[in-house]
Every structure is written in structure tokens, then in C-alpha cells.
Write an enzyme that holds these catalytic residues in place. Sequence first.
Site, PDB file in Angstrom:
ATOM      1  N   HIS A  41      26.461  -2.860 -66.899  1.00  0.00           N
ATOM      2  CA  HIS A  41      27.239  -1.634 -67.191  1.00  0.00           C
ATOM      3  C   HIS A  41      28.605  -1.799 -66.524  1.00  0.00           C
ATOM      4  CE1 HIS A  41      27.986   2.443 -68.284  1.00  0.00           C
ATOM      5  NE2 HIS A  41      27.155   3.089 -67.472  1.00  0.00           N
ATOM      6  N   LYS A 101      24.073 -14.677 -69.886  1.00  0.00           N
ATOM      7  CA  LYS A 101      24.864 -13.537 -70.377  1.00  0.00           C
ATOM      8  C   LYS A 101      26.320 -13.720 -69.965  1.00  0.00           C
ATOM      9  CE  LYS A 101      22.487 -10.170 -72.401  1.00  0.00           C
ATOM     10  NZ  LYS A 101      21.508  -9.234 -71.874  1.00  0.00           N
ATOM     11  N   HIS A 105      27.958  -5.006 -76.660  1.00  0.00           N
ATOM     12  CA  HIS A 105      27.846  -3.576 -76.403  1.00  0.00           C
ATOM     13  C   HIS A 105      26.561  -3.023 -77.015  1.00  0.00           C
ATOM     14  CE1 HIS A 105      28.915   0.667 -76.049  1.00  0.00           C
ATOM     15  NE2 HIS A 105      29.717   0.251 -75.083  1.00  0.00           N
ATOM     16  N   PHE A 133      31.245  -8.952 -72.495  1.00  0.00           N
ATOM     17  CA  PHE A 133      31.081  -9.115 -73.951  1.00  0.00           C
ATOM     18  C   PHE A 133      29.845  -8.365 -74.439  1.00  0.00           C
ATOM     19  CE2 PHE A 133      33.907 -12.515 -73.003  1.00  0.00           C
ATOM     20  CZ  PHE A 133      34.701 -12.618 -74.145  1.00  0.00           C
ATOM     21  N   ASP A 135      35.403  -3.708 -70.500  1.00  0.00           N
ATOM     22  CA  ASP A 135      35.524  -4.297 -69.167  1.00  0.00           C
ATOM     23  C   ASP A 135      36.302  -5.612 -69.125  1.00  0.00           C
ATOM     24  OD1 ASP A 135      34.272  -2.385 -67.608  1.00  0.00           O
ATOM     25  OD2 ASP A 135      32.269  -3.140 -68.057  1.00  0.00           O
TER      26      ASP A 135
HETATM   27  C1  LIG Z   1      31.698  -0.204 -69.929  1.00  0.00           C
HETATM   28  C2  LIG Z   1      30.410  -0.866 -70.204  1.00  0.00           C
HETATM   29  O1  LIG Z   1      29.416  -0.588 -69.583  1.00  0.00           O
HETATM   30  S1  LIG Z   1      30.376  -1.942 -71.496  1.00  0.00           S
HETATM   31  C3  LIG Z   1      29.009  -3.012 -71.181  1.00  0.00           C
HETATM   32  C4  LIG Z   1      29.308  -3.906 -70.011  1.00  0.00           C
HETATM   33  N1  LIG Z   1      28.258  -4.927 -69.843  1.00  0.00           N
HETATM   34  C5  LIG Z   1      28.479  -6.226 -70.072  1.00  0.00           C
HETATM   35  O2  LIG Z   1      29.570  -6.664 -70.403  1.00  0.00           O
HETATM   36  C6  LIG Z   1      27.307  -7.137 -69.817  1.00  0.00           C
HETATM   37  C7  LIG Z   1      27.149  -8.183 -70.911  1.00  0.00           C
HETATM   38  N2  LIG Z   1      26.658  -7.588 -72.119  1.00  0.00           N
HETATM   39  C8  LIG Z   1      25.323  -7.320 -72.263  1.00  0.00           C
HETATM   40  O3  LIG Z   1      24.494  -7.652 -71.405  1.00  0.00           O
HETATM   41  C9  LIG Z   1      24.874  -6.586 -73.505  1.00  0.00           C
HETATM   42  O4  LIG Z   1      25.747  -6.846 -74.571  1.00  0.00           O
HETATM   43  C10 LIG Z   1      24.769  -5.060 -73.282  1.00  0.00           C
HETATM   44  C11 LIG Z   1      23.938  -4.764 -72.039  1.00  0.00           C
HETATM   45  C12 LIG Z   1      26.157  -4.451 -73.083  1.00  0.00           C
HETATM   46  C13 LIG Z   1      24.143  -4.441 -74.513  1.00  0.00           C
HETATM   47  O5  LIG Z   1      22.819  -4.883 -74.562  1.00  0.00           O
HETATM   48  P1  LIG Z   1      21.973  -4.789 -75.916  1.00  0.00           P
HETATM   49  O6  LIG Z   1      22.213  -3.515 -76.605  1.00  0.00           O
HETATM   50  O7  LIG Z   1      20.587  -5.146 -75.566  1.00  0.00           O
HETATM   51  O8  LIG Z   1      22.658  -5.975 -76.746  1.00  0.00           O
HETATM   52  P2  LIG Z   1      22.359  -6.418 -78.238  1.00  0.00           P
HETATM   53  O9  LIG Z   1      21.097  -5.811 -78.739  1.00  0.00           O
HETATM   54  O10 LIG Z   1      23.600  -6.215 -79.010  1.00  0.00           O
HETATM   55  O11 LIG Z   1      22.133  -7.985 -78.070  1.00  0.00           O
HETATM   56  C14 LIG Z   1      21.976  -8.775 -79.214  1.00  0.00           C
HETATM   57  C15 LIG Z   1      21.823 -10.213 -78.803  1.00  0.00           C
HETATM   58  O12 LIG Z   1      23.045 -10.692 -78.269  1.00  0.00           O
HETATM   59  C16 LIG Z   1      22.859 -11.192 -76.978  1.00  0.00           C
HETATM   60  N3  LIG Z   1      23.976 -10.772 -76.158  1.00  0.00           N
HETATM   61  C17 LIG Z   1      24.470  -9.520 -76.101  1.00  0.00           C
HETATM   62  N4  LIG Z   1      25.489  -9.506 -75.226  1.00  0.00           N
HETATM   63  C18 LIG Z   1      25.604 -10.760 -74.749  1.00  0.00           C
HETATM   64  C19 LIG Z   1      26.456 -11.359 -73.815  1.00  0.00           C
HETATM   65  N5  LIG Z   1      27.398 -10.643 -73.196  1.00  0.00           N
HETATM   66  N6  LIG Z   1      26.334 -12.672 -73.549  1.00  0.00           N
HETATM   67  C20 LIG Z   1      25.376 -13.391 -74.181  1.00  0.00           C
HETATM   68  N7  LIG Z   1      24.530 -12.864 -75.075  1.00  0.00           N
HETATM   69  C21 LIG Z   1      24.642 -11.577 -75.365  1.00  0.00           C
HETATM   70  C22 LIG Z   1      21.595 -10.517 -76.499  1.00  0.00           C
HETATM   71  O13 LIG Z   1      20.964 -11.267 -75.470  1.00  0.00           O
HETATM   72  C23 LIG Z   1      20.787 -10.436 -77.740  1.00  0.00           C
HETATM   73  O14 LIG Z   1      20.191 -11.681 -77.982  1.00  0.00           O
HETATM   74  P3  LIG Z   1      18.649 -11.757 -78.420  1.00  0.00           P
HETATM   75  O15 LIG Z   1      18.584 -10.954 -79.690  1.00  0.00           O
HETATM   76  O16 LIG Z   1      18.441 -13.215 -78.579  1.00  0.00           O
HETATM   77  O17 LIG Z   1      17.895 -11.133 -77.300  1.00  0.00           O
HETATM   78  O1  LIG Z   2      28.330   3.196 -73.686  1.00  0.00           O
HETATM   79  C1  LIG Z   2      27.816   2.271 -73.023  1.00  0.00           C
HETATM   80  O2  LIG Z   2      26.635   1.871 -73.170  1.00  0.00           O
HETATM   81  C2  LIG Z   2      28.593   1.562 -71.998  1.00  0.00           C
HETATM   82  C3  LIG Z   2      30.045   1.853 -72.065  1.00  0.00           C
HETATM   83  O3  LIG Z   2      30.777   1.262 -72.824  1.00  0.00           O
HETATM   84  C4  LIG Z   2      30.583   2.881 -71.206  1.00  0.00           C
HETATM   85  O4  LIG Z   2      29.825   3.566 -70.500  1.00  0.00           O
HETATM   86  O5  LIG Z   2      31.819   3.068 -71.186  1.00  0.00           O
END
Ligand SMILES: CC(=O)SCCNC(=O)CCNC(=O)[C@H](O)C(C)(C)COP(=O)(O)OP(=O)(O)OC[C@H]1O[C@@H](n2cnc3c(N)ncnc32)[C@H](O)[C@@H]1OP(=O)(O)O
Ligand SMILES: O=C([O-])CC(=O)C(=O)O
Length: 378
Positions: free
Chosen positions: A224, A257, A263, A261, A314
Site C-alpha cells: 500500500h 513484486k 493496482h 506498479f 507511488d
Molecule cells: C497508493 C497505493 O497504495 S497503490 C499500490 C501500491 N502498492 C504497490 O505498488 C505494490 C506492488 N503492487 C502490488 O503488489 C499489486 O499490484 C497490488 C497489491 C497493488 C494489487 O494487488 P492485486 O489486486 O492482487 O493485483 P492483481 O490481481 O492485479 O495482480 C495480477 C497479477 O499481476 C501480478 N502483479 C501485480 N502487481 C505486480 C507487481 N507490482 N510486480 C509484479 N507482479 C505484479 C500479480 O502477482 C498477479 O499475478 P498472478 O495472477 O500470477 O498472481
Molecule cells: O486504492 C487502493 O487500493 C490503493 C491506492 O491507490 C490508494 O489508497 O491511494
Amino acid sequence: MAETTDKKLSGAGLRGQSAGETALSTVGKSGSGLTYRGYDVKDLAENASFEEVAFLILYGELPTQLELDNYRAKLKGLRGLPQALKEVLERIPANAHPMDVLRTGCSMLGNLETEHSFADQFDVTNRMLAVFPSIICYWYRFSHDGVRIETETDDEQIGAHFLHLLHGKAPSALHARVMDVSLILYAEHEFNASTFTARVCASTLSDMHSCVTGAIGSLRGPLHGGANEAAMELIQDMRDEQHARDVLAGMLERKEKIMGFGHAIYRESDPRNAIIKEWSEKLAKEYGDDRLYRVSVACEAFMWEQKKLFCNADFFHASAYHFMGIPTKLFTPIFVCSRVSGWTAHVMEQRSNNRIIRPSADYVGVELRSVTPISERG
Ligand SMILES: CC(=O)SCCNC(=O)CCNC(=O)[C@H](O)C(C)(C)COP(=O)(O)OP(=O)(O)OC[C@H]1O[C@@H](n2cnc3c(N)ncnc32)[C@H](O)[C@@H]1OP(=O)(O)O
Ligand SMILES: O=C([O-])CC(=O)C(=O)O
């Protein structure tokens, strides 16, 4: 426009399931994208300040000039730290994570300035909005530089005030503006994990400080809000574009991860990314060394090409904050200084139409059994 697609719904992470109603924002909604109370975030980032946006989120409408002047004056007057809170902050070691500091600071504030009744909810909210930059910078400057800073500055805006406290001098107009935009972008995002934490806590009719303390804990994680710091750690050693691609290729190969990247809701882009990216580019020019910006752009292109993964809010915040001289470990606390507006508005919304949030679980454990006397176990 960032939109959702028909992603397969499954119980995991409650993904795709509606967990309630909100009038505060839309996220990835077809035709509207990211809006705060009906205003496009891009429009707000171009034409409003963070204090106007916080006012909008909390009170429902953009302020008039008079209302804004009064609101800014009110927030300015709430920046001072109680002595007991300063003493607590001074006892937290320099190697603590600033998100833990903020969590403790918020909790301590709740002991000193308890929300005794929901009639106080706007007062405690405005106090948190005004004082969080003071909490984080007071601790940072005391623990790292050994100085006890005066947390009341003349800065009209929270973003400029934060940089002023951190660096001991008023920021340039460019830095003040970027901080302001950043706070606007981070202010509100529907039922994200930290906001949902706040709402679950609110649904038990708990107090505002408890809701926000819990939300800070949820935001801290790298999946997050913690992703902006993790993104900085990722890019900081990337020498050039080719090195960036090599590093990412290795990570993808190892199925790691890549922070900053992807969402949970957006499928093709995060509308906040283009905005902060543009500001990061401007900052890179001013900074005089655009390596971090260039490697970030290379990462963005590579991740899209390889995995159709896009930068979330981010990723470009990492380089932007770095160019403004902000230490990496303070990145996520800045997110808190902004998102506290969204969290508290959600708490108020939850309170206004409350039912305790208590979902069910699918039991997957062992079937019913009876207790074996302890002498017969083993
Ligand atoms: C302001 C914020 O909070 S924005 C979010 C900030 N967080 C990050 O940047 C952390 C990196 N990103 C992630 O871990 C994820 O994309 C999350 C937590 C944001 C969303 O998680 P989910 O909803 O479960 O992602 P989603 O269902 O789209 O994932 C699809 C596939 O892409 C992969 N994937 C998604 N994001 C990433 C990533 N950043 N790097 C590598 N692989 C990824 C997942 O592992 C998944 O693969 P699988 O189907 O083989 O398991
Ligand atoms: O909506 C989400 O899951 C994460 C996010 O981008 C935020 O909290 O700004």
C-alpha cells in the site's frame, strides 16, 4: 481514462466486491475515473490547493475564498505540539520507522486530546491535519539533528510547512507547489486498505484517533503506501536505462513484486501517475541530475512492455520527493499527512449511517472434535 475491466471476482482480498457506499470518491469508474466529490483529480491538481481539497472532502463543497482563508488560519493555529507529546517523540530512537512514530504520535494525541463525543469529530480531524507534519518533523529533527524545532511556521499551506520544518527554511515556489499537488493526489481513494481499516474501526463506534492509528498501520505496508519508499529503494542504484531494464528483468524472472506498479482496481493506468510524473520531470531539470527520472521512465516502459503493468501513484513520487531533498523514510508519512483527510471523512460517513462491519468467513479448519485429557495427548 483509467478504467476497470471485468476482472474475475474471487473471495480473496474481497476483490471486486462492494463493501458499502460512499459519496466521497470514485476510483476507476467508467466515465469518471478518480474523482473527489465529483471533481476530477486532474482538475483539482491543476486548479486547487490541498487545503481546498481537504475542505471539499470533509465538508462536501469547495470553499469560497473567505472560507479558505479562515480554514487555513484555523489549521495554522493548530500546528503546535503539546509538551507531553514532544517528550514522547524525544524518546523514540532515530532508527525507528517514521510511520511507527506517526502511529505513536497519533495515539498519544488521542490520550491528550481525546474525542469525547462525535460532536468533536471536525475539531479532532482538523487538529490531526494540522499537527501530523509537526509530529513527524519534530521527531525527525530531534532524533537526527539533535534540535528541538519550533513547529509553528507562517506558511499558509501544509505542503510548504512540511518542507519548511524538515529543511529549516521556506521551500522554493516549485517545491511548495509539488508538495501541494502531491498532497492532493494522495488525499482520498475510496475503499483502499487503510481507509477500510479506518471504517471497520469506526463501525464499532470507536474514537477518531483509534481509527486513524489503525489506518496508519495499514498504510505502512509495502503493498500500500509503503510502496513509495520501496520504489525509491528500487531505483536509487539504477545507473542508467539499460541497468534499470536488467534489474527489472531479473526481478521478474525471480517472480518478485515490483513496488510502485500495479493496482487492485485500475487495470490500465493510475490517473495520478501522469500528474506526478510531469512534476518529477520538472524537478529533475531543476535538480540538475535527471538519472532517477530517466531510469523511472525506463522502468515504466519496460514493465508495460513485459507485463502490462503500469505505474501507480507511488512510483514517480519516489523521484519527485527525492529531488526535493526528502529522506526516503519520510515518504510514506507524507502520504499520511494527506490521506488523513480521506480517512477522517470516511469515518464521519461511516458514523452517519453505521452498521458494524462484520463479514462472515468460510471455515476451512478441522471438523468438530472433543478435548483429550492432557495426560493422554502427545
Ligand atoms: C497508493 C497505493 O497504495 S497503490 C499500490 C501500491 N502498492 C504497490 O505498488 C505494490 C506492488 N503492487 C502490488 O503488489 C499489486 O499490484 C497490488 C497489491 C497493488 C494489487 O494487488 P492485486 O489486486 O492482487 O493485483 P492483481 O490481481 O492485479 O495482480 C495480477 C497479477 O499481476 C501480478 N502483479 C501485480 N502487481 C505486480 C507487481 N507490482 N510486480 C509484479 N507482479 C505484479 C500479480 O502477482 C498477479 O499475478 P498472478 O495472477 O500470477 O498472481
Ligand atoms: O486504492 C487502493 O487500493 C490503493 C491506492 O491507490 C490508494 O489508497 O491511494
